[in-house]
Design an enzyme around this catalytic site. Structure first.
Site, PDB file in Angstrom:
ATOM      1  N   TRP A 206       0.874  -1.160   0.000  1.00  0.00           N
ATOM      2  CA  TRP A 206       0.000   0.000   0.000  1.00  0.00           C
ATOM      3  C   TRP A 206       0.926   1.228   0.000  1.00  0.00           C
ATOM      4  CZ3 TRP A 206      -1.960  -4.484   1.342  1.00  0.00           C
ATOM      5  CH2 TRP A 206      -3.300  -4.696   1.590  1.00  0.00           C
TER       6      TRP A 206
ATOM      7  N   VAL B  19       0.834  -3.378  -6.179  1.00  0.00           N
ATOM      8  CA  VAL B  19       0.919  -2.048  -5.580  1.00  0.00           C
ATOM      9  C   VAL B  19      -0.473  -1.466  -5.492  1.00  0.00           C
ATOM     10  CG1 VAL B  19       1.829   0.278  -5.879  1.00  0.00           C
ATOM     11  CG2 VAL B  19       3.200  -1.697  -6.567  1.00  0.00           C
ATOM     12  N   LYS B  20      -0.741  -0.873  -4.358  1.00  0.00           N
ATOM     13  CA  LYS B  20      -2.031  -0.216  -4.177  1.00  0.00           C
ATOM     14  C   LYS B  20      -1.798   1.275  -3.975  1.00  0.00           C
ATOM     15  CE  LYS B  20      -5.766   0.264  -0.885  1.00  0.00           C
ATOM     16  NZ  LYS B  20      -6.016   0.208   0.565  1.00  0.00           N
ATOM     17  N   VAL B  21      -2.422   2.077  -4.811  1.00  0.00           N
ATOM     18  CA  VAL B  21      -2.327   3.536  -4.644  1.00  0.00           C
ATOM     19  C   VAL B  21      -3.726   4.144  -4.687  1.00  0.00           C
ATOM     20  CG1 VAL B  21       0.000   3.758  -5.623  1.00  0.00           C
ATOM     21  CG2 VAL B  21      -2.003   3.812  -7.131  1.00  0.00           C
TER      22      VAL B  21
ATOM     23  N   TYR C 135       1.053   5.055   0.160  1.00  0.00           N
ATOM     24  CA  TYR C 135       0.239   6.246   0.419  1.00  0.00           C
ATOM     25  C   TYR C 135       1.113   7.406   0.841  1.00  0.00           C
ATOM     26  CZ  TYR C 135      -3.980   3.303   0.616  1.00  0.00           C
ATOM     27  OH  TYR C 135      -5.011   2.452   0.332  1.00  0.00           O
TER      28      TYR C 135
END
Lengths: 307, 307, 307, 307, 307
Positions: free
Chosen positions: E169, E203-205, E171
């Site tokens: 994640w 990937v988390k955006v 951020y």
């Protein structure tokens, strides 16, 4: 998830969710997914009997990828093999079928009356290759049995800690019993019990004969009139001996034999409450299309789609 | 990088890029660079047979630097030796030729029918000496085989994790088979299979004879009519037994012999699809210029520049 | 630093400066400083043979400090002993003479045909006692040799990493050879080779006889006409067998003997290119002044000051 | 191996053969192989400056494989990048070009006057990806410099033990100096010295200006009349400051600039005895064919094929 | 296995078969199985925002089993949560849905401008709970980012060695940027790049806005005319910034919002080549049937079954 799979998982209350998930993965894969029945393809014969004896009858089997593909196409629950065979296909077939890493293996170039396989893989190998379980052979009746029991104790503990399932091949063999005794009903039932007591989640034994090897056992079988006349009865007794059916017991197909006889055996395993079969030579030594057909029929028997 | 080298690398899908890079390094060095064929110089005879038997025929070979230089001048793919021999030249020849550290060795001052080499080096030794691979000898058919299999299991796992390749010398020997059986076709094919199952990237076996050692195997060879009349046919069968040709199999030259006979053997290895030769005594026991000429001709055969 | 010492250090290219510095320390101490020749005092007989057999002939030798002082006064390159003897004097003589901690030792209260010493010290012991090197005995030809080779593999690796030198006593002994074979020229040369291959910086062997133990070796010695008639010739062959003279080979004095004979032997070692002697009983079992005189004469021979 | 490469390797006498082999590998790869000159492609700007600033000028550079291929096609000695970029191509390009794993990296989304990169990779990552060296950035003049120095001490020690080379990017920056001081001749020379003292095999600094930052240094430069008027003179001084030229010092290209000016700078680096350039943005931000042409010209200058 | 899943797996050539199998497992589960698109249910809000803020809007969500069941019923690819939430349901739902163990978490009871989550789980926890991946949050732009980067370096290395996938994640948040900057296109693209460089498989955006935070970046976006007017364009740019689309990038739903607006956003993610959504509050804060309907529609958009 089917009620039957849930029920089976409920028997393994001491195991962590990782191990349960891997057991579930095996039960939920392939044509028998959800039935609680198993057909597993094992290919360790290259190590155990040599390449020509294993693969010459169906030469595509020399290629390690053949067996991944066969297990997948046939809808087996899992594919079991030693380190090298899994290394040679695990990336290409990643995530396509549950894998079992056979952690010990014997060759037939040496060895006397009391077999003791070599440890040829590790739990960390199983993790890096994406396996759901480790497999391990014990030879109760071998003078070297304690060494094997000690090894699986350690490997099994590590596997369970890391979320893998444990499959034990329990084959009585060695100076402690006669050749006929290897498949005697009392001995096979005993072998199943030992594997369960060693912590196996899944136990593999040979279909038992009506022979009784041990005198002390014979008295009890007779006195208690334990029914062992038919194979179905004997299977029922072996399953009972595996914690009253609360451990998964599957049966090997043994040496290649007549197809009709094989199906007959499978029906008996099914009728006796056996959980399934682990079928090596009888599947990978046939031509592929024939093997697929053969395995389909075996699965149909277990699934209740065929007599 | 040649298409052939890429193809060979593609067989090792379970390995990390470090191990692949070291395999590529061996394949891309020397006169056979890029062909996917190998000629490797091994010099462990000082340990295995003693110094006089090994080096008296060509005394410059007493000097460890001689062999680095010979392998380099001849254009071999790699040079393999025990700890001491590599320590004595690895700095001087740093980066000039891929090195293989032989991690176990036997001497002939002791030992009975069932050989078991001593572990004489470690994976960390291989790293500090700049090696591309570890080498390890197993003796299937020795009563001590389980110990060896267990050792290479552990050393191989560590080597792969640290980006090195694994070469297994698989020489059946011991109380399990006859002297003639050591090079029997069924036994050599079996030895290749075992090494592959133990996780070898490169397997070294002896050229097989047409003898069949094991009764159970004999039946299959005859029934399946496996062609083993010529050496090329036997090599083809051994390569097939090494995961259907998806593992690199190279052949030892064995005892010093007539040059013409040696080239004949090399041609058969090439024609049978063998990947190359590992040539010790036949190279370093000749005078240097003769050895260079000899190795050049061997490489020409593999490269297809000579019949 | 002398050119000869520099030359010798140049043979050890795989070693770190710490190990090189310790090798240099040994070579630059005592009456033979800078010559590249060695006389080392070893006193492990208290452990190996018992105290009375060792020290009763010259009772001051019961006191561990005696040997430090003797080695120092005589101008030896180094003093080698087991843990206890070094602990008992290392502080008092700190920095006065290079020390070698013998890491394994056998007693004669037990043991059969195949000796296997106990590991009685560690590399960290060597560091805390201020030693320049570790010493280790191997018995090639013992059925237990693999255990010793494995131990020195591990201890040698650690010693080198921590900047110490490695001295291997290589004494063939055990069920693999005859009593006469223990000092046979082929066996001693082989023993030197093995120690070098195991990674020794300094090798200690016994002066070889003209006997040839192994049939396979005998053929080669005869065919290649390797000169072994005189002790000097045999020493030359042993030195050649130690990586063509690129490893330091020193010779034990063996059992107490006639002084003239001893000097004769030393002259032969010198003339054959041997690097020196390691002299225990022949020095510490004599009265101190006699021992000093004796050692002075040995050193004079090595230094070329005496015939 | 060329005499020049041998000479350079001779400066690193404390290193084991593994590290020497990896240094040799970098010096023997690409168009400058054997010259002792270097052009290295570093691509850490994606992490350091963000993707658009790095790759939008030449969008194929968003693809990690682009840079492996560019470095290979251009004949660079090595390719350096952070973990993710190497993971995304190391298998596909295994063994094709020496790799340097940048073990620490800064992003520009945070951070004040005193930069301190994050450690984003390990020595074991470098081994599994097949790298020849680790790379590490220090910011002398940052208040956080001790943390970086401590990190590289530990990582460098481990890398050397495992046979890898150590490349230090030494960029003075932080509250200790002015902006102009970052490239001042005294500061750059000092930065080179610090990197060498920290154990670097290869040091990367920025081309220095004639500015002198430190008052105490200024006095000496003037008193000793150290020539720093031209870039070649300043490069010579920096090289001298890197252990009198016995450590490899290469220079960054810095921000994208006019091509003619760039070549002028390269000529000055060459004439001043600098070992080469590490060229990131000036190569990968140009269209591929232009970049290849540009790098070819740079290499020709270093190789002496162009003025 | 679908061609698309195979293609995606081919991007991860440095990973072992275990990790590939777990990536495949996530891609082959649920309604989007085989499409290479993802909808993942994450429930870490109990830890991050407190229970009432998280679960009071839909009180069944207080029960950890609710979320397993919701993810399963909705056909999500995976369910991600911290240690406690997974421990509370992993056995009951063993093998039913791929799990991601969030290894670090922040609470809002403390903490200033520069967030740094606590590490609240381990890789071995992930194994014992049967997870397919570990999850980890980094806050680029936080002054504490180096600590997070260092933690994921170590955890990621261990996870990959043990056959798990790594989800980051990413951020941006902290003193390095403005509040508006947290979702600025340059910053989000940068955050994706950093996560990829740190070795993430997934990937988390957050969905980016058209705002550009960094002056240096602004120049490039304008000069290179990078299209960022629409969300689809911005998603395309972020995907390109994740190794040119060779890493899986998924987008968070962010704060609860109007359903139509949400679908609009999903369509833009799909059209921009985004791989999917990770939807927490927007799913589990709705009543179950509404959530199922909502998620079904989201999946239909990704599957191309709905505009």
């Amino acid at each position: 998830m089917s009620a039957r799979v849930r029920e089976i998982l409920s028997w393994y209350g001491s195991d962590n969710p990782g191990t349960l998930a891997n057991l579930a993965r095996v039960m939920n894969h392939g044509r028998l997914a959800g039935t609680g029945r198993f057909v597993i393809l094992p290919v360790d014969q290259g190590f155990e009997h040599g390449p020509a004896r294993s693969f010459a009858p169906n030469p595509p089997g020399y290629d390690p990828r053949y067996h991944f593909e066969l297990a997948l196409a046939a809808g087996c629950n899992a594919y079991a093999a030693p380190l090298g065979f899994l290394e040679a296909g695990a990336a290409e077939f990643a995530g396509e079928i549950p894998l079992i890493l056979k952690l010990n293996n014997s060759d037939t170039l040496s060895g006397g009356a009391d077999p003791c396989p070599a440890v040829t893989g590790s739990v960390d190998d199983a993790l890096r290759l994406g396996c759901s379980a480790i497999g391990f052979t014990i030879y109760p009746a071998s003078a070297a049995r304690n060494e094997m029991y000690g090894q699986i104790r350690e490997l099994g503990h590590e596997a369970k800690r890391k979320g893998l399932a444990v499959v034990i091949w329990s084959y009585p063999r060695g100076s402690g019993i006669s050749k006929e005794g290897e498949t005697a009903i009392d001995v096979v039932a005993y072998a199943a019990q030992i594997a369960c007591q060693l912590g196996a989640h899944i136990v593999k034994v040979k279909p038992p004969t009506a022979h009784i090897e041990q005198a002390a056992a014979k008295k009890v079988y007779e006195k208690e009139r334990i029914p062992i006349a038919t194979l179905a009865e004997r299977v029922r007794h072996v399953v009972q001996s595996a914690f009253n059916g609360r451990r998964i017991v599957i049966f090997s197909g043994g040496e290649a034999k007549d197809t009709a006889a094989f199906f007959e055996e499978v029906r008996a395993i099914r009728d006796g409450g056996g959980f399934g079969s682990i079928i090596g030579r009888n599947s990978f030594q046939r031509p592929r299309s024939e093997a697929l057909d053969f395995l389909r029929q075996v699965m149909d028997i277990y699934a209740g789609k065929a007599k």
